[in-house]
Design a protein around this motif. Structure first.
Motif, PDB file in Angstrom:
ATOM      1  N   ILE A 163     -17.705  -1.563  -6.846  1.00 59.01           N
ATOM      2  CA  ILE A 163     -17.693  -1.731  -8.304  1.00 59.01           C
ATOM      3  C   ILE A 163     -18.049  -3.167  -8.670  1.00 59.01           C
ATOM      4  O   ILE A 163     -18.833  -3.424  -9.590  1.00 59.01           O
ATOM      5  N   LEU A 164     -17.487  -4.120  -7.926  1.00 58.21           N
ATOM      6  CA  LEU A 164     -17.707  -5.528  -8.252  1.00 58.21           C
ATOM      7  C   LEU A 164     -19.088  -6.028  -7.837  1.00 58.21           C
ATOM      8  O   LEU A 164     -19.723  -6.784  -8.574  1.00 58.21           O
ATOM      9  N   GLY A 179     -21.778  -3.939  -6.358  1.00 58.41           N
ATOM     10  CA  GLY A 179     -22.903  -3.023  -6.332  1.00 58.41           C
ATOM     11  C   GLY A 179     -22.902  -2.104  -5.129  1.00 58.41           C
ATOM     12  O   GLY A 179     -22.115  -2.241  -4.187  1.00 58.41           O
ATOM     13  N   CYS A 196     -17.799  -7.830 -18.203  1.00 62.43           N
ATOM     14  CA  CYS A 196     -18.744  -7.340 -17.185  1.00 62.43           C
ATOM     15  C   CYS A 196     -18.818  -8.289 -16.002  1.00 62.43           C
ATOM     16  O   CYS A 196     -19.664  -8.137 -15.124  1.00 62.43           O
ATOM     17  N   ASN A 206     -18.324  -9.675 -12.561  1.00 59.95           N
ATOM     18  CA  ASN A 206     -17.971  -9.019 -11.297  1.00 59.95           C
ATOM     19  C   ASN A 206     -16.915  -9.772 -10.498  1.00 59.95           C
ATOM     20  O   ASN A 206     -16.548  -9.342  -9.395  1.00 59.95           O
ATOM     21  N   ALA A 224     -12.506  -0.066 -15.820  1.00 57.71           N
ATOM     22  CA  ALA A 224     -13.657  -0.843 -16.293  1.00 57.71           C
ATOM     23  C   ALA A 224     -14.418  -0.136 -17.404  1.00 57.71           C
ATOM     24  O   ALA A 224     -15.495  -0.571 -17.788  1.00 57.71           O
ATOM     25  N   CYS A 226     -24.087  -8.708 -14.380  1.00 56.23           N
ATOM     26  CA  CYS A 226     -22.950  -7.871 -14.775  1.00 56.23           C
ATOM     27  C   CYS A 226     -22.629  -6.784 -13.758  1.00 56.23           C
ATOM     28  O   CYS A 226     -23.472  -6.398 -12.947  1.00 56.23           O
ATOM     29  N   THR A 227     -21.401  -6.253 -13.848  1.00 52.23           N
ATOM     30  CA  THR A 227     -21.061  -5.057 -13.094  1.00 52.23           C
ATOM     31  C   THR A 227     -22.011  -3.933 -13.505  1.00 52.23           C
ATOM     32  O   THR A 227     -22.518  -3.902 -14.633  1.00 52.23           O
ATOM     33  N   LYS A 228     -22.227  -2.996 -12.596  1.00 46.94           N
ATOM     34  CA  LYS A 228     -23.299  -2.023 -12.784  1.00 46.94           C
ATOM     35  C   LYS A 228     -23.127  -1.175 -14.037  1.00 46.94           C
ATOM     36  O   LYS A 228     -24.050  -1.067 -14.850  1.00 46.94           O
ATOM     37  N   TRP A 245     -21.303  -1.489 -16.825  1.00 50.94           N
ATOM     38  CA  TRP A 245     -21.404  -2.242 -18.078  1.00 50.94           C
ATOM     39  C   TRP A 245     -22.850  -2.674 -18.301  1.00 50.94           C
ATOM     40  O   TRP A 245     -23.400  -2.525 -19.394  1.00 50.94           O
ATOM     41  N   THR A 280     -28.170  -4.984 -12.979  1.00 51.89           N
ATOM     42  CA  THR A 280     -27.933  -5.141 -11.552  1.00 51.89           C
ATOM     43  C   THR A 280     -28.068  -3.824 -10.802  1.00 51.89           C
ATOM     44  O   THR A 280     -27.926  -2.743 -11.370  1.00 51.89           O
TER      45      THR A 280
END
Length: 547
Positions: A74-75, A77, A304, A306, A315, A350-352, A354, A518
Protein backbone atom coordinates in the motif's frame (compact mmCIF):
# COMPACT_ATOMS: atom_id res chain seq x y z
CA UNK A 1 14.22 -1.71 -2.93
CA UNK A 2 15.67 -0.71 0.45
CA UNK A 3 12.59 1.15 1.72
CA UNK A 4 10.39 -1.85 0.89
CA UNK A 5 12.67 -4.32 2.67
CA UNK A 6 12.94 -2.12 5.76
CA UNK A 7 9.16 -1.64 5.78
CA UNK A 8 8.44 -5.39 5.71
CA UNK A 9 11.12 -6.18 8.27
CA UNK A 10 10.01 -3.42 10.63
CA UNK A 11 6.28 -4.18 10.54
CA UNK A 12 6.89 -7.94 10.78
CA UNK A 13 9.19 -7.49 13.75
CA UNK A 14 6.78 -5.22 15.62
CA UNK A 15 3.83 -7.54 14.96
CA UNK A 16 5.79 -10.50 16.37
CA UNK A 17 6.91 -8.55 19.42
CA UNK A 18 3.36 -7.43 20.15
CA UNK A 19 2.09 -11.01 19.80
CA UNK A 20 4.74 -12.03 22.33
CA UNK A 21 3.38 -9.36 24.73
CA UNK A 22 6.71 -7.56 24.78
CA UNK A 23 6.67 -4.35 26.82
CA UNK A 24 7.22 -0.96 25.21
CA UNK A 25 10.60 -0.77 26.93
CA UNK A 26 11.64 -4.11 25.46
CA UNK A 27 10.47 -3.10 21.97
CA UNK A 28 12.38 0.17 22.16
CA UNK A 29 15.51 -1.63 23.37
CA UNK A 30 15.36 -4.30 20.66
CA UNK A 31 14.64 -1.92 17.79
CA UNK A 32 17.30 0.53 18.97
CA UNK A 33 19.89 -2.27 19.13
CA UNK A 34 18.96 -3.36 15.58
CA UNK A 35 19.19 0.24 14.35
CA UNK A 36 22.68 0.58 15.83
CA UNK A 37 23.92 -2.89 14.80
CA UNK A 38 22.71 -2.50 11.19
CA UNK A 39 24.17 1.04 11.09
CA UNK A 40 20.93 2.53 9.81
CA UNK A 41 21.97 5.66 11.71
CA UNK A 42 24.46 6.69 14.39
CA UNK A 43 23.91 5.40 17.91
CA UNK A 44 22.75 8.84 19.06
CA UNK A 45 20.15 9.12 16.29
CA UNK A 46 18.90 5.55 16.87
CA UNK A 47 18.48 6.27 20.58
CA UNK A 48 16.42 9.37 19.81
CA UNK A 49 14.40 8.44 16.73
CA UNK A 50 12.91 5.18 18.08
CA UNK A 51 11.27 6.86 21.12
CA UNK A 52 10.16 9.74 18.88
CA UNK A 53 7.96 7.42 16.79
CA UNK A 54 7.31 4.69 19.36
CA UNK A 55 3.83 5.56 20.64
CA UNK A 56 2.15 6.26 17.34
CA UNK A 57 3.77 3.45 15.35
CA UNK A 58 2.93 0.86 18.01
CA UNK A 59 -0.65 2.11 18.11
CA UNK A 60 -0.98 1.66 14.34
CA UNK A 61 0.76 -1.74 14.20
CA UNK A 62 -1.31 -3.04 17.11
CA UNK A 63 -4.52 -2.28 15.20
CA UNK A 64 -3.19 -3.37 11.80
CA UNK A 65 -5.05 -6.24 10.11
CA UNK A 66 -2.64 -6.43 7.17
CA UNK A 67 0.45 -8.55 6.66
CA UNK A 68 3.80 -6.77 6.22
CA UNK A 69 3.69 -7.44 2.47
CA UNK A 70 0.18 -6.01 2.15
CA UNK A 71 0.94 -2.97 4.28
CA UNK A 72 4.18 -2.14 2.46
CA UNK A 73 2.51 -2.71 -0.91
CA UNK A 74 0.00 0.00 0.00
CA UNK A 75 2.78 2.41 0.94
CA UNK A 76 5.31 1.64 -1.81
CA UNK A 77 3.33 0.06 -4.65
CA UNK A 78 2.86 -3.34 -6.24
CA UNK A 79 6.59 -3.93 -6.72
CA UNK A 80 6.82 -4.11 -2.93
CA UNK A 81 3.68 -6.14 -2.21
CA UNK A 82 -0.04 -6.63 -2.91
CA UNK A 83 -3.01 -5.88 -0.70
CA UNK A 84 -6.15 -7.99 -1.03
CA UNK A 85 -8.24 -5.65 1.11
CA UNK A 86 -10.57 -3.61 -1.17
CA UNK A 87 -10.43 -0.70 1.26
CA UNK A 88 -6.91 0.01 0.06
CA UNK A 89 -7.62 0.29 -3.64
CA UNK A 90 -10.80 2.24 -3.99
CA UNK A 91 -12.56 4.32 -6.62
CA UNK A 92 -14.55 7.46 -6.06
CA UNK A 93 -17.72 8.06 -8.04
CA UNK A 94 -17.67 11.12 -10.27
CA UNK A 95 -20.88 13.10 -10.89
CA UNK A 96 -23.11 11.76 -13.63
CA UNK A 97 -22.62 14.93 -15.64
CA UNK A 98 -20.98 14.71 -19.08
CA UNK A 99 -17.51 16.14 -19.43
CA UNK A 100 -17.65 19.34 -21.51
CA UNK A 101 -15.84 19.40 -24.85
CA UNK A 102 -12.17 20.27 -24.46
CA UNK A 103 -11.25 23.52 -26.17
CA UNK A 104 -7.58 24.48 -25.85
CA UNK A 105 -7.30 28.05 -24.53
CA UNK A 106 -6.32 30.74 -26.95
CA UNK A 107 -3.16 32.68 -26.13
CA UNK A 108 -3.82 36.15 -24.71
CA UNK A 109 -3.53 39.14 -26.98
CA UNK A 110 -0.39 41.23 -26.71
CA UNK A 111 -0.71 43.74 -23.89
CA UNK A 112 -3.27 41.73 -21.92
CA UNK A 113 -2.94 41.97 -18.13
CA UNK A 114 -0.51 39.52 -16.54
CA UNK A 115 -0.50 38.40 -12.91
CA UNK A 116 2.74 37.49 -11.14
CA UNK A 117 2.64 34.80 -8.47
CA UNK A 118 5.49 33.91 -6.10
CA UNK A 119 6.02 30.31 -5.00
CA UNK A 120 8.14 29.55 -1.94
CA UNK A 121 8.57 25.90 -1.00
CA UNK A 122 10.47 23.78 1.50
CA UNK A 123 11.98 26.52 3.65
CA UNK A 124 13.15 24.05 6.36
CA UNK A 125 14.18 26.73 8.83
CA UNK A 126 16.76 25.42 11.31
CA UNK A 127 16.73 27.41 14.55
CA UNK A 128 19.82 25.47 15.70
CA UNK A 129 21.98 26.34 12.67
CA UNK A 130 25.43 27.52 13.72
CA UNK A 131 27.85 29.23 11.34
CA UNK A 132 31.25 27.52 11.36
CA UNK A 133 29.98 24.29 12.92
CA UNK A 134 30.73 20.82 11.60
CA UNK A 135 28.97 20.30 8.25
CA UNK A 136 30.13 16.68 7.83
CA UNK A 137 28.81 15.41 11.13
CA UNK A 138 27.82 11.87 10.10
CA UNK A 139 24.14 12.46 10.88
CA UNK A 140 21.12 13.17 8.65
CA UNK A 141 21.27 16.92 9.42
CA UNK A 142 24.41 18.90 10.25
CA UNK A 143 25.60 22.51 10.74
CA UNK A 144 23.97 22.62 14.17
CA UNK A 145 24.90 23.74 17.68
CA UNK A 146 25.48 20.22 18.98
CA UNK A 147 27.67 19.14 16.05
CA UNK A 148 30.77 20.86 17.38
CA UNK A 149 33.46 22.51 15.30
CA UNK A 150 35.39 20.90 12.41
CA UNK A 151 39.08 20.15 12.34
CA UNK A 152 41.54 22.91 11.41
CA UNK A 153 41.73 21.95 7.72
CA UNK A 154 37.96 21.43 7.22
CA UNK A 155 35.67 24.37 6.41
CA UNK A 156 32.70 24.78 8.72
CA UNK A 157 29.09 25.62 7.95
CA UNK A 158 28.68 28.62 5.68
CA UNK A 159 27.00 31.81 6.78
CA UNK A 160 24.10 31.53 4.32
CA UNK A 161 23.80 27.76 4.32
CA UNK A 162 25.80 24.77 3.18
CA UNK A 163 25.58 22.03 0.58
CA UNK A 164 26.52 19.30 3.09
CA UNK A 165 23.21 18.05 4.56
CA UNK A 166 22.31 21.36 6.16
CA UNK A 167 19.06 23.32 6.33
CA UNK A 168 18.27 27.03 6.14
CA UNK A 169 19.75 29.44 8.67
CA UNK A 170 17.63 32.43 9.64
CA UNK A 171 19.93 34.83 7.80
CA UNK A 172 19.24 32.98 4.52
CA UNK A 173 15.48 33.34 4.91
CA UNK A 174 15.71 37.00 5.92
CA UNK A 175 18.02 37.78 3.01
CA UNK A 176 15.66 35.99 0.62
CA UNK A 177 12.58 37.80 1.92
CA UNK A 178 14.34 41.16 1.90
CA UNK A 179 15.53 40.63 -1.68
CA UNK A 180 12.13 39.54 -2.98
CA UNK A 181 10.20 42.27 -1.18
CA UNK A 182 12.51 44.98 -2.52
CA UNK A 183 13.07 43.66 -6.07
CA UNK A 184 9.98 41.71 -7.12
CA UNK A 185 6.33 42.54 -7.68
CA UNK A 186 3.63 39.88 -7.45
CA UNK A 187 -0.06 39.49 -6.69
CA UNK A 188 0.08 36.75 -4.05
CA UNK A 189 2.33 34.07 -2.58
CA UNK A 190 1.94 30.29 -2.66
CA UNK A 191 3.74 28.86 0.38
CA UNK A 192 3.79 25.16 -0.42
CA UNK A 193 4.87 23.58 2.82
CA UNK A 194 7.72 22.14 4.90
CA UNK A 195 8.68 24.91 7.30
CA UNK A 196 10.64 22.98 10.00
CA UNK A 197 14.13 21.51 9.69
CA UNK A 198 15.03 17.86 9.04
CA UNK A 199 15.94 17.00 12.65
CA UNK A 200 13.09 14.49 12.68
CA UNK A 201 14.58 12.42 15.53
CA UNK A 202 14.18 15.20 18.07
CA UNK A 203 11.06 17.27 17.39
CA UNK A 204 8.09 18.05 19.60
CA UNK A 205 4.70 19.51 18.83
CA UNK A 206 5.72 22.76 20.52
CA UNK A 207 8.87 22.88 18.33
CA UNK A 208 6.75 22.66 15.18
CA UNK A 209 4.30 25.31 16.35
CA UNK A 210 7.17 27.65 17.18
CA UNK A 211 8.54 27.32 13.65
CA UNK A 212 5.08 27.93 12.19
CA UNK A 213 4.79 31.08 14.31
CA UNK A 214 8.30 32.26 13.36
CA UNK A 215 7.73 31.84 9.63
CA UNK A 216 4.35 33.57 9.79
CA UNK A 217 5.98 36.51 11.58
CA UNK A 218 8.79 36.72 9.01
CA UNK A 219 6.41 36.67 6.06
CA UNK A 220 4.17 39.30 7.68
CA UNK A 221 7.23 41.49 8.33
CA UNK A 222 8.57 41.42 4.78
CA UNK A 223 5.30 41.12 2.83
CA UNK A 224 2.75 43.24 4.70
CA UNK A 225 -0.64 43.35 3.02
CA UNK A 226 0.22 40.53 0.58
CA UNK A 227 -2.10 37.52 0.51
CA UNK A 228 -0.36 34.22 1.24
CA UNK A 229 -1.89 30.83 0.50
CA UNK A 230 -0.17 28.01 2.40
CA UNK A 231 -0.24 24.25 1.90
CA UNK A 232 0.55 21.58 4.47
CA UNK A 233 3.96 19.90 4.26
CA UNK A 234 4.88 16.48 5.62
CA UNK A 235 7.39 18.06 8.03
CA UNK A 236 4.82 20.27 9.73
CA UNK A 237 3.80 17.49 12.14
CA UNK A 238 5.66 15.78 14.97
CA UNK A 239 6.59 13.05 14.41
CA UNK A 240 7.28 13.78 10.75
CA UNK A 241 4.73 12.35 8.27
CA UNK A 242 2.23 11.74 11.10
CA UNK A 243 -1.17 12.91 9.87
CA UNK A 244 -3.93 10.77 11.41
CA UNK A 245 -7.32 10.75 9.65
CA UNK A 246 -10.28 12.34 11.41
CA UNK A 247 -11.40 9.12 13.12
CA UNK A 248 -8.25 9.16 15.27
CA UNK A 249 -9.14 11.19 18.35
CA UNK A 250 -7.65 11.81 21.76
CA UNK A 251 -3.92 12.20 22.29
CA UNK A 252 -3.05 11.07 18.75
CA UNK A 253 -5.42 13.51 17.04
CA UNK A 254 -3.88 15.98 14.60
CA UNK A 255 -6.16 18.78 15.81
CA UNK A 256 -3.24 20.40 17.70
CA UNK A 257 -1.72 21.28 14.31
CA UNK A 258 -4.83 22.03 12.27
CA UNK A 259 -6.18 24.35 14.96
CA UNK A 260 -2.93 26.27 14.90
CA UNK A 261 -3.16 26.67 11.13
CA UNK A 262 -6.45 28.44 11.78
CA UNK A 263 -4.89 30.61 14.48
CA UNK A 264 -1.92 31.58 12.32
CA UNK A 265 -3.37 31.81 8.81
CA UNK A 266 -6.90 33.06 9.52
CA UNK A 267 -6.83 34.95 12.81
CA UNK A 268 -3.25 36.24 13.12
CA UNK A 269 -2.14 36.82 9.52
CA UNK A 270 -5.54 37.31 7.91
CA UNK A 271 -4.40 35.46 4.79
CA UNK A 272 -7.44 33.19 4.67
CA UNK A 273 -11.14 34.05 5.12
CA UNK A 274 -13.26 32.63 7.93
CA UNK A 275 -15.07 30.25 5.60
CA UNK A 276 -11.89 28.14 5.35
CA UNK A 277 -11.93 27.27 9.05
CA UNK A 278 -14.17 24.21 8.88
CA UNK A 279 -12.11 22.32 6.29
CA UNK A 280 -8.80 23.45 7.80
CA UNK A 281 -9.83 21.97 11.13
CA UNK A 282 -11.27 18.84 9.53
CA UNK A 283 -8.40 18.02 7.20
CA UNK A 284 -5.90 20.84 6.61
CA UNK A 285 -7.32 21.82 3.19
CA UNK A 286 -9.38 24.76 1.92
CA UNK A 287 -10.56 26.77 -1.07
CA UNK A 288 -10.55 30.52 -1.66
CA UNK A 289 -12.14 32.54 -4.43
CA UNK A 290 -9.33 34.84 -5.54
CA UNK A 291 -11.41 36.84 -7.99
CA UNK A 292 -14.71 36.37 -9.82
CA UNK A 293 -14.43 33.15 -11.86
CA UNK A 294 -11.02 32.32 -10.37
CA UNK A 295 -10.52 29.91 -7.46
CA UNK A 296 -7.57 28.45 -5.55
CA UNK A 297 -7.69 25.05 -3.86
CA UNK A 298 -5.06 24.05 -1.29
CA UNK A 299 -4.90 20.27 -0.80
CA UNK A 300 -3.43 18.45 2.17
CA UNK A 301 -1.31 15.94 0.28
CA UNK A 302 -0.41 14.13 3.50
CA UNK A 303 -3.51 12.05 2.91
CA UNK A 304 -1.57 10.44 0.05
CA UNK A 305 1.89 10.50 1.65
CA UNK A 306 3.36 6.99 1.44
CA UNK A 307 5.21 7.56 4.71
CA UNK A 308 2.06 8.49 6.64
CA UNK A 309 1.68 5.19 8.49
CA UNK A 310 -1.78 6.16 9.77
CA UNK A 311 -3.12 5.44 6.29
CA UNK A 312 -2.55 1.73 6.94
CA UNK A 313 -5.60 1.73 9.21
CA UNK A 314 -7.90 3.01 6.48
CA UNK A 315 -6.75 4.88 3.39
CA UNK A 316 -10.15 5.34 1.73
CA UNK A 317 -10.29 9.06 0.95
CA UNK A 318 -9.11 10.19 4.39
CA UNK A 319 -11.09 13.19 5.72
CA UNK A 320 -13.22 13.06 2.56
CA UNK A 321 -10.80 15.43 0.85
CA UNK A 322 -11.16 14.08 -2.70
CA UNK A 323 -14.97 13.93 -2.45
CA UNK A 324 -14.83 17.55 -1.34
CA UNK A 325 -12.50 18.39 -4.24
CA UNK A 326 -14.94 16.85 -6.73
CA UNK A 327 -17.75 18.99 -5.29
CA UNK A 328 -15.61 22.13 -5.52
CA UNK A 329 -14.58 21.41 -9.12
CA UNK A 330 -18.09 20.51 -10.24
CA UNK A 331 -19.43 23.76 -8.79
CA UNK A 332 -16.55 25.63 -10.44
CA UNK A 333 -17.38 24.05 -13.79
CA UNK A 334 -21.03 25.06 -13.47
CA UNK A 335 -20.07 28.60 -12.42
CA UNK A 336 -17.41 28.88 -15.17
CA UNK A 337 -14.56 29.29 -12.69
CA UNK A 338 -10.94 28.45 -13.43
CA UNK A 339 -9.05 26.67 -10.65
CA UNK A 340 -5.44 26.55 -9.52
CA UNK A 341 -4.50 23.71 -7.14
CA UNK A 342 -1.60 23.94 -4.70
CA UNK A 343 -0.14 21.29 -2.40
CA UNK A 344 3.11 19.98 -0.99
CA UNK A 345 3.79 16.38 -2.08
CA UNK A 346 3.57 16.14 -5.86
CA UNK A 347 0.95 13.70 -7.24
CA UNK A 348 3.49 11.27 -8.69
CA UNK A 349 4.73 10.47 -5.18
CA UNK A 350 1.29 9.55 -3.80
CA UNK A 351 -0.04 6.21 -2.61
CA UNK A 352 -1.55 4.33 -5.52
CA UNK A 353 -5.29 4.50 -4.76
CA UNK A 354 -5.28 8.19 -3.83
CA UNK A 355 -3.04 9.10 -6.76
CA UNK A 356 -5.09 7.21 -9.32
CA UNK A 357 -8.34 8.77 -8.07
CA UNK A 358 -6.75 12.22 -8.21
CA UNK A 359 -5.59 11.48 -11.78
CA UNK A 360 -9.21 10.62 -12.74
CA UNK A 361 -10.42 13.87 -11.19
CA UNK A 362 -7.85 15.91 -13.14
CA UNK A 363 -8.87 14.10 -16.33
CA UNK A 364 -12.57 14.82 -15.78
CA UNK A 365 -12.04 18.50 -14.92
CA UNK A 366 -9.17 19.25 -17.31
CA UNK A 367 -10.96 22.36 -18.63
CA UNK A 368 -11.43 23.72 -15.10
CA UNK A 369 -8.05 22.92 -13.51
CA UNK A 370 -5.71 25.37 -15.22
CA UNK A 371 -2.67 25.10 -12.97
CA UNK A 372 -1.16 22.77 -10.35
CA UNK A 373 1.71 23.78 -8.07
CA UNK A 374 3.64 21.55 -5.65
CA UNK A 375 6.98 21.21 -3.86
CA UNK A 376 8.45 18.52 -1.55
CA UNK A 377 11.13 17.15 -3.88
CA UNK A 378 13.56 20.11 -3.42
CA UNK A 379 14.67 19.84 -7.04
CA UNK A 380 12.91 21.44 -10.03
CA UNK A 381 10.74 19.49 -12.48
CA UNK A 382 7.15 18.90 -13.60
CA UNK A 383 4.71 16.02 -13.98
CA UNK A 384 2.44 15.32 -16.94
CA UNK A 385 -1.17 14.11 -16.87
CA UNK A 386 -2.65 12.26 -19.85
CA UNK A 387 -6.19 11.35 -20.85
CA UNK A 388 -7.24 8.20 -19.03
CA UNK A 389 -8.60 6.47 -22.11
CA UNK A 390 -5.39 6.37 -24.17
CA UNK A 391 -2.70 7.80 -21.86
CA UNK A 392 -1.38 9.65 -24.89
CA UNK A 393 -3.06 13.07 -25.00
CA UNK A 394 -1.55 15.58 -22.51
CA UNK A 395 -4.30 17.05 -20.34
CA UNK A 396 -2.55 18.87 -17.50
CA UNK A 397 0.80 19.65 -15.93
CA UNK A 398 1.87 19.84 -12.29
CA UNK A 399 4.72 22.26 -11.61
CA UNK A 400 7.16 21.15 -8.89
CA UNK A 401 9.22 24.06 -7.65
CA UNK A 402 12.63 23.80 -6.05
CA UNK A 403 13.35 24.40 -2.38
CA UNK A 404 14.59 27.37 -0.42
CA UNK A 405 16.72 25.04 1.73
CA UNK A 406 20.02 23.84 0.23
CA UNK A 407 19.36 20.34 1.65
CA UNK A 408 20.82 18.26 0.04
CA UNK A 409 23.56 19.76 -2.14
CA UNK A 410 21.35 22.31 -3.91
CA UNK A 411 21.34 26.06 -4.32
CA UNK A 412 18.44 27.87 -2.61
CA UNK A 413 15.74 28.97 -5.04
CA UNK A 414 12.35 30.58 -5.54
CA UNK A 415 9.99 30.86 -8.50
CA UNK A 416 7.69 33.49 -10.01
CA UNK A 417 4.89 32.53 -12.39
CA UNK A 418 3.43 34.80 -15.03
CA UNK A 419 -0.28 34.00 -15.26
CA UNK A 420 -2.94 35.29 -17.63
CA UNK A 421 -4.34 38.21 -15.66
CA UNK A 422 -7.67 39.82 -14.80
CA UNK A 423 -9.87 40.65 -17.78
CA UNK A 424 -13.10 39.34 -19.26
CA UNK A 425 -11.76 36.54 -21.48
CA UNK A 426 -8.80 35.51 -19.32
CA UNK A 427 -7.78 31.86 -19.29
CA UNK A 428 -5.78 32.07 -16.02
CA UNK A 429 -3.21 29.86 -17.73
CA UNK A 430 0.47 29.91 -16.76
CA UNK A 431 2.28 31.91 -19.44
CA UNK A 432 5.83 31.44 -18.17
CA UNK A 433 7.77 30.82 -14.99
CA UNK A 434 11.07 32.29 -13.86
CA UNK A 435 13.44 30.55 -11.47
CA UNK A 436 15.92 32.38 -9.26
CA UNK A 437 18.84 30.87 -7.36
CA UNK A 438 21.48 31.87 -4.85
CA UNK A 439 25.00 30.57 -5.53
CA UNK A 440 25.89 29.45 -2.01
CA UNK A 441 29.59 29.16 -2.70
CA UNK A 442 29.78 32.76 -3.88
CA UNK A 443 27.51 34.07 -1.12
CA UNK A 444 29.59 32.45 1.63
CA UNK A 445 32.91 33.55 0.10
CA UNK A 446 31.97 37.18 -0.56
CA UNK A 447 29.36 37.74 2.15
CA UNK A 448 27.36 39.42 -0.62
CA UNK A 449 24.48 37.10 -1.56
CA UNK A 450 23.19 37.64 -5.09
CA UNK A 451 19.89 36.09 -6.17
CA UNK A 452 20.26 35.45 -9.89
CA UNK A 453 17.72 34.78 -12.62
CA UNK A 454 18.36 31.13 -13.46
CA UNK A 455 16.01 30.63 -16.41
CA UNK A 456 12.67 31.33 -18.03
CA UNK A 457 10.84 28.12 -18.94
CA UNK A 458 9.53 29.57 -22.18
CA UNK A 459 12.92 30.79 -23.34
CA UNK A 460 15.01 27.88 -22.04
CA UNK A 461 12.91 25.26 -23.85
CA UNK A 462 11.89 27.41 -26.84
CA UNK A 463 8.18 27.05 -26.04
CA UNK A 464 5.34 28.82 -27.84
CA UNK A 465 3.20 28.53 -24.71
CA UNK A 466 3.09 26.49 -21.52
CA UNK A 467 0.09 24.33 -22.38
CA UNK A 468 0.30 20.57 -21.65
CA UNK A 469 0.95 19.78 -25.32
CA UNK A 470 3.90 22.19 -25.28
CA UNK A 471 5.37 20.48 -22.21
CA UNK A 472 5.00 17.13 -23.95
CA UNK A 473 6.96 18.58 -26.86
CA UNK A 474 9.68 19.51 -24.35
CA UNK A 475 9.75 15.93 -23.05
CA UNK A 476 10.04 14.58 -26.59
CA UNK A 477 12.98 16.91 -27.21
CA UNK A 478 14.64 15.90 -23.93
CA UNK A 479 14.65 12.30 -25.15
CA UNK A 480 16.61 13.12 -28.31
CA UNK A 481 18.46 16.38 -27.64
CA UNK A 482 21.36 15.74 -25.25
CA UNK A 483 22.23 19.43 -25.00
CA UNK A 484 18.70 20.33 -23.94
CA UNK A 485 18.64 17.48 -21.43
CA UNK A 486 21.95 18.62 -19.95
CA UNK A 487 20.49 22.11 -19.48
CA UNK A 488 17.29 20.66 -18.03
CA UNK A 489 19.25 18.56 -15.56
CA UNK A 490 21.28 21.58 -14.52
CA UNK A 491 18.06 23.50 -13.82
CA UNK A 492 16.66 20.47 -12.02
CA UNK A 493 19.69 20.55 -9.71
CA UNK A 494 19.47 24.34 -9.44
CA UNK A 495 22.89 24.91 -11.04
CA UNK A 496 24.71 22.63 -8.60
CA UNK A 497 25.30 19.40 -10.49
CA UNK A 498 27.53 16.97 -8.60
CA UNK A 499 27.16 13.90 -10.82
CA UNK A 500 26.05 13.61 -14.47
CA UNK A 501 22.77 11.94 -15.40
CA UNK A 502 23.07 9.58 -18.36
CA UNK A 503 21.83 6.14 -19.39
CA UNK A 504 19.36 4.68 -16.92
CA UNK A 505 19.42 7.88 -14.85
CA UNK A 506 18.26 9.89 -17.85
CA UNK A 507 15.52 7.40 -18.70
CA UNK A 508 14.30 7.31 -15.08
CA UNK A 509 14.29 11.08 -14.83
CA UNK A 510 12.30 11.60 -18.02
CA UNK A 511 9.93 8.80 -17.01
CA UNK A 512 9.33 10.73 -13.79
CA UNK A 513 8.13 13.68 -15.89
CA UNK A 514 5.61 11.41 -17.62
CA UNK A 515 4.38 9.78 -14.41
CA UNK A 516 1.89 11.84 -12.42
CA UNK A 517 0.43 8.69 -10.87
CA UNK A 518 2.49 6.05 -9.18
CA UNK A 519 2.82 2.38 -10.00
CA UNK A 520 1.34 2.51 -13.51
CA UNK A 521 2.94 -0.06 -15.82
CA UNK A 522 1.30 1.56 -18.86
CA UNK A 523 3.39 4.73 -18.64
CA UNK A 524 6.93 5.15 -19.98
CA UNK A 525 6.49 2.51 -22.68
CA UNK A 526 7.74 4.17 -25.86
CA UNK A 527 10.92 3.11 -27.64
CA UNK A 528 13.05 5.67 -25.79
CA UNK A 529 12.94 3.50 -22.65
CA UNK A 530 15.34 0.78 -23.74
CA UNK A 531 16.64 -0.43 -20.37
CA UNK A 532 14.36 1.12 -17.74
CA UNK A 533 12.68 -1.26 -15.27
CA UNK A 534 10.28 -0.56 -12.43
CA UNK A 535 13.13 -1.28 -10.01
CA UNK A 536 15.23 1.36 -11.81
CA UNK A 537 12.43 3.90 -11.34
CA UNK A 538 12.19 3.22 -7.60
CA UNK A 539 15.97 3.23 -7.26
CA UNK A 540 16.21 6.60 -9.01
CA UNK A 541 13.56 8.09 -6.72
CA UNK A 542 15.27 6.67 -3.63
CA UNK A 543 18.72 7.97 -4.56
CA UNK A 544 17.36 11.41 -5.39
CA UNK A 545 15.07 11.69 -2.38
CA UNK A 546 15.70 14.94 -0.52
CA UNK A 547 12.79 15.13 1.88
Amino acid sequence: MLECSLCKFGIGLLQRLLLMNATEEQIVSITTDICVFAKYETKRICQLVIPEFKDEVLYVVDKLVLSPEEACGILFGSSCGHSYDPRFFWNLTLPDIPKPPVNPPKPPKAGSPVSRVLQLSDLHYDREYRVGSKADCGEPLCCRDNDGMPGPSTPGAGKYGDYRNCDSPKILLENLFEHISSKEKFDYIMLTGDLPAHDVWNQTRSDQLLILDDITDMVLKYFPGVKVYPAVGNHESAPVNSFPPEFITGKYSISWLYNEFVNQWVHKAGWLPADTISTLKAGGYYTVQLEPHFRLVSLNMQMCNNQNYWLLLNATDPTGELEWLIDILQAAEINEEKVHIIGHNHPGSCTKAWGWNYYRIVDRYESTIIGQFFGHSHDDFFEMFYDEKTLSRPTNVAYVSGSVTPFKSLNPSYRIYEVDGSYKTTTRAVLDHHNYVLNLTDANLTNKPKWLHEYSAKKAYNMKSLQPADWQHVINNLKTNNTMFKDFYSYNQKLHVTTPCTGTCKEAMICKLETARTDDPNLCKDKFYTTLTQHDQWDYRRKNKKC
